[in-house]
Motif scaffolding. Structure first.
Motif, PDB file in Angstrom:
ATOM      1  N   GLY A 159      17.968   3.599 -56.610  1.00  0.00           N
ATOM      2  CA  GLY A 159      19.356   3.202 -56.808  1.00  0.00           C
ATOM      3  C   GLY A 159      19.413   1.797 -57.352  1.00  0.00           C
ATOM      4  N   GLN A 160      20.628   1.289 -57.484  1.00  0.00           N
ATOM      5  CA  GLN A 160      20.830  -0.067 -57.987  1.00  0.00           C
ATOM      6  C   GLN A 160      20.748  -1.050 -56.826  1.00  0.00           C
ATOM      7  OE1 GLN A 160      21.808  -1.054 -61.439  1.00  0.00           O
ATOM      8  NE2 GLN A 160      21.084  -2.961 -60.566  1.00  0.00           N
ATOM      9  N   GLY A 161      19.862  -2.021 -56.925  1.00  0.00           N
ATOM     10  CA  GLY A 161      19.756  -3.036 -55.892  1.00  0.00           C
ATOM     11  C   GLY A 161      20.888  -4.041 -55.986  1.00  0.00           C
ATOM     12  N   SER A 162      20.746  -5.138 -55.279  1.00  0.00           N
ATOM     13  CA  SER A 162      21.770  -6.180 -55.314  1.00  0.00           C
ATOM     14  C   SER A 162      21.198  -7.529 -55.726  1.00  0.00           C
ATOM     15  CB  SER A 162      22.449  -6.315 -53.942  1.00  0.00           C
ATOM     16  OG  SER A 162      21.487  -6.655 -52.939  1.00  0.00           O
ATOM     17  N   ARG A 163      19.863  -7.588 -55.889  1.00  0.00           N
ATOM     18  CA  ARG A 163      19.230  -8.862 -56.231  1.00  0.00           C
ATOM     19  C   ARG A 163      18.125  -8.661 -57.265  1.00  0.00           C
ATOM     20  NH1 ARG A 163      18.788 -10.721 -49.929  1.00  0.00           N
ATOM     21  NH2 ARG A 163      20.995 -11.180 -49.617  1.00  0.00           N
ATOM     22  N   ASN A 164      17.726  -9.749 -57.859  1.00  0.00           N
ATOM     23  CA  ASN A 164      16.633  -9.770 -58.814  1.00  0.00           C
ATOM     24  C   ASN A 164      15.299  -9.539 -58.084  1.00  0.00           C
ATOM     25  OD1 ASN A 164      14.535 -11.892 -60.323  1.00  0.00           O
ATOM     26  ND2 ASN A 164      15.800 -10.718 -61.736  1.00  0.00           N
ATOM     27  N   THR A 165      14.336  -8.938 -58.757  1.00  0.00           N
ATOM     28  CA  THR A 165      13.024  -8.690 -58.151  1.00  0.00           C
ATOM     29  C   THR A 165      12.192  -9.970 -58.124  1.00  0.00           C
ATOM     30  OG1 THR A 165      12.997  -6.401 -58.931  1.00  0.00           O
ATOM     31  CG2 THR A 165      10.874  -7.374 -58.323  1.00  0.00           C
ATOM     32  N   PRO A 166      11.815 -10.472 -56.958  1.00  0.00           N
ATOM     33  CA  PRO A 166      10.966 -11.669 -56.893  1.00  0.00           C
ATOM     34  C   PRO A 166       9.510 -11.331 -57.198  1.00  0.00           C
ATOM     35  CG  PRO A 166      11.454 -10.896 -54.685  1.00  0.00           C
ATOM     36  CD  PRO A 166      12.212 -10.001 -55.627  1.00  0.00           C
ATOM     37  N   THR A 167       8.786 -12.288 -57.741  1.00  0.00           N
ATOM     38  CA  THR A 167       7.374 -12.074 -58.037  1.00  0.00           C
ATOM     39  C   THR A 167       6.543 -12.025 -56.759  1.00  0.00           C
ATOM     40  OG1 THR A 167       5.453 -12.940 -59.236  1.00  0.00           O
ATOM     41  CG2 THR A 167       6.939 -14.560 -58.284  1.00  0.00           C
ATOM     42  N   LEU A 168       5.367 -11.406 -56.856  1.00  0.00           N
ATOM     43  CA  LEU A 168       4.427 -11.372 -55.725  1.00  0.00           C
ATOM     44  C   LEU A 168       3.249 -12.318 -55.943  1.00  0.00           C
ATOM     45  CD1 LEU A 168       4.240  -7.540 -54.932  1.00  0.00           C
ATOM     46  CD2 LEU A 168       5.497  -9.302 -53.686  1.00  0.00           C
TER      47      LEU A 168
ATOM     48  N   ASN B  50      11.361  10.485 -54.616  1.00  0.00           N
ATOM     49  CA  ASN B  50      11.383  11.328 -55.809  1.00  0.00           C
ATOM     50  C   ASN B  50      10.056  11.352 -56.569  1.00  0.00           C
ATOM     51  OD1 ASN B  50      11.319   8.829 -57.014  1.00  0.00           O
ATOM     52  ND2 ASN B  50      13.129   9.154 -58.296  1.00  0.00           N
ATOM     53  N   HIS B  51       9.033  10.688 -56.012  1.00  0.00           N
ATOM     54  CA  HIS B  51       7.698  10.640 -56.622  1.00  0.00           C
ATOM     55  C   HIS B  51       7.725  10.063 -58.047  1.00  0.00           C
ATOM     56  CE1 HIS B  51       5.542  13.736 -53.799  1.00  0.00           C
ATOM     57  NE2 HIS B  51       6.303  12.873 -53.145  1.00  0.00           N
ATOM     58  N   GLN B  52       8.617   9.064 -58.241  1.00  0.00           N
ATOM     59  CA  GLN B  52       8.707   8.423 -59.549  1.00  0.00           C
ATOM     60  C   GLN B  52       8.614   6.897 -59.480  1.00  0.00           C
ATOM     61  OE1 GLN B  52      12.074   9.775 -61.864  1.00  0.00           O
ATOM     62  NE2 GLN B  52      11.760  11.912 -61.291  1.00  0.00           N
ATOM     63  N   ILE B  53       8.731   6.335 -58.287  1.00  0.00           N
ATOM     64  CA  ILE B  53       8.756   4.883 -58.122  1.00  0.00           C
ATOM     65  C   ILE B  53       7.574   4.434 -57.269  1.00  0.00           C
ATOM     66  CG2 ILE B  53      10.085   2.905 -57.300  1.00  0.00           C
ATOM     67  CD1 ILE B  53      11.498   4.309 -59.531  1.00  0.00           C
ATOM     68  N   SER B  54       6.855   3.428 -57.735  1.00  0.00           N
ATOM     69  CA  SER B  54       5.796   2.818 -56.930  1.00  0.00           C
ATOM     70  C   SER B  54       6.108   1.337 -56.758  1.00  0.00           C
ATOM     71  CB  SER B  54       4.435   2.984 -57.613  1.00  0.00           C
ATOM     72  OG  SER B  54       4.357   2.143 -58.760  1.00  0.00           O
ATOM     73  N   CYS B  55       5.301   0.654 -55.968  1.00  0.00           N
ATOM     74  CA  CYS B  55       5.462  -0.803 -55.835  1.00  0.00           C
ATOM     75  C   CYS B  55       5.355  -1.466 -57.207  1.00  0.00           C
ATOM     76  CB  CYS B  55       4.394  -1.380 -54.913  1.00  0.00           C
ATOM     77  SG  CYS B  55       4.349  -0.672 -53.251  1.00  0.00           S
TER      78      CYS B  55
ATOM     79  N   ILE C 226      18.890  -7.046 -62.166  1.00  0.00           N
ATOM     80  CA  ILE C 226      18.950  -6.580 -60.785  1.00  0.00           C
ATOM     81  C   ILE C 226      17.928  -5.457 -60.617  1.00  0.00           C
ATOM     82  CG2 ILE C 226      20.390  -5.468 -59.025  1.00  0.00           C
ATOM     83  CD1 ILE C 226      21.180  -8.350 -59.593  1.00  0.00           C
ATOM     84  N   ALA C 227      17.219  -5.471 -59.505  1.00  0.00           N
ATOM     85  CA  ALA C 227      16.181  -4.467 -59.257  1.00  0.00           C
ATOM     86  C   ALA C 227      16.750  -3.052 -59.335  1.00  0.00           C
ATOM     87  CB  ALA C 227      15.554  -4.703 -57.889  1.00  0.00           C
ATOM     88  N   GLN C 228      15.996  -2.171 -59.959  1.00  0.00           N
ATOM     89  CA  GLN C 228      16.400  -0.777 -60.099  1.00  0.00           C
ATOM     90  C   GLN C 228      15.298   0.107 -59.555  1.00  0.00           C
ATOM     91  OE1 GLN C 228      19.415   0.576 -61.564  1.00  0.00           O
ATOM     92  NE2 GLN C 228      18.591   2.391 -60.550  1.00  0.00           N
ATOM     93  N   GLY C 229      15.559   0.749 -58.437  1.00  0.00           N
ATOM     94  CA  GLY C 229      14.639   1.721 -57.876  1.00  0.00           C
ATOM     95  C   GLY C 229      15.271   3.090 -57.940  1.00  0.00           C
TER      96      GLY C 229
END
Length: 378
Positions: free
Chosen positions: A82-91, A56-61, A77-80
């Protein structure tokens, strides 16, 4: 505060000199031959922030891995898309990791990037559309062809006639080359550890007492060891929330996913030389026995504690919102799930910390937060 010689040795093991960081970084991610290529890093940086990788040209890393929030997103919970199933881990310090995602279903950083682009609830990228983005964007087009000389983008070549998996992995390896440069070893704790032999004041007295608890009574060091404060392995830590989501098998289910993924480090798109059996061993000899690996059910990767104050909420499902709640969980295990850990006689037993000790431990964890800068390339 006085630390014993053995404690000082442990403390020194939790940080790295600049030389040691450079050495570890040089050896990281051998499956990506472009990891030190300056053009790949530059391309990867652009793509990391480019929303055109999403359908949708709205989400990046960077939407989920925000530099202002410890390379996480502050969401339960991560939201891209759609709705994810887990928390976003740090990089943060990804170059020090062996496995990626909470369940370790990726054995390289580029496979992790690829998984996020393709996930329907994250970016849901359309590879044909991404291909045309690179054809039509002169900057991206030229950078890509400087890096991937043997498989350049040819403007009039139809998408279905290219090696699609090669194109996908090239994009992912560029992003990985950038992410590998995101490091943090400049916290107050690192300053304290570097100067441990003197009576320095980088940590408050309360933080030093918390450090002693971390190394001793609280037993955090058992899993959160080394310069990245993580053993990189998988544990079921008795979260009561796992009982409400019994289908999430964690590491248990991820092993088969990784072994069967043709883009793992054993596949044809990995750049590990045939002679380098050591680098391939972690995946090659990864097996799951239903008789001996039950402890991996609902087991998740030990996260780094660096910049932990910025990456709330905590745990794979974001079920604990503060560091105080995390420490309370380990202190009491009240309302906890059954102990599935293979060493359950010794680990994951109540710590029975006092109110003062809990406060000191939280204070120490605050000392692990440093600055994270976006890498700059000329």
């Amino acid at each position: 505060m006085t630390f014993t010689s053995s404690q000082k040795t442990l403390i020194k093991s939790l940080t790295l000199t600049k030389e040691a960081i450079a050495q570890q970084h040089q050896k990281a991610e051998p499956s990506n031959q472009y990891r030190h290529n300056k053009w790949a890093k530059k391309l990867g940086k652009i793509l990391f922030f480019d929303v055109r990788l999403s359908r949708n040209h709205q989400i990046s890393c960077a939407s989920c891995h925000n530099f202002l929030t410890g390379l996480s997103d502050s969401q339960t919970i991560a939201q891209g898309l759609g709705q994810g199933s887990r928390n976003t881990p740090t990089l943060i310090n990804a170059f020090m990791q062996r496995w990626y995602f909470w369940d370790g279903r990726a054995d390289s950083l580029w496979l992790q990037a690829l998984g996020s682009i393709e996930s329907q609830v994250e970016m849901d990228g359309d590879w044909e559309a991404i291909y045309h983005v690179l054809i039509n964007d002169r900057t991206l087009h030229d950078l890509y062809n400087k890096i991937f000389i043997k498989t350049p983008i040819v403007n009039k070549k139809p998408f279905l006639e290219i090696d699609i998996d090669r194109f996908k992995t090239n994009i992912a390896k560029s992003i990985a080359a950038f992410v590998l440069d995101i490091k943090q070893f400049n916290s107050p704790f690192d300053d304290f550890a570097d100067d441990i032999q003197s009576n320095n004041h980088y940590l408050t007295l309360n933080q030093q007492r918390g450090l002693q608890l971390f190394l001793g009574k609280a037993n955090c060091i058992t899993c959160h060891f080394g310069p990245n404060f993580s053993d990189g392995e998988f544990h079921n830590i008795r979260l009561i929330s796992q009982l409400s989501n019994p289908k999430d098998s964690g590491r248990y289910g991820a092993i088969a996913l990784l072994k069967n993924n043709p883009l793992n480090i054993l596949g044809e798109y990995s750049d590990i030389p045939t002679s380098d059996t050591t680098s391939k061993a972690k995946t090659q000899y990864l097996k799951l026995s239903h008789n001996t690996h039950n402890h991996l059910w609902a087991a998740y990767k030990t996260p780094t504690l660096r910049n932990i104050t910025q990456t709330a909420p905590y745990m794979h499902d974001g079920s604990l919102h503060t560091l105080e709640q995390v420490i309370e969980h380990y202190s009491t295990f009240e309302h906890a799930a059954p102990n599935r850990h293979k060493n359950n006689s010794r680990l994951l037993q109540p710590l029975n910390l006092t109110k003062e000790e809990k406060s000191q431990l939280v204070d120490f964890l605050h000392s692990l937060t440093g600055t994270i800068e976006v890498p700059v390339y000329e």
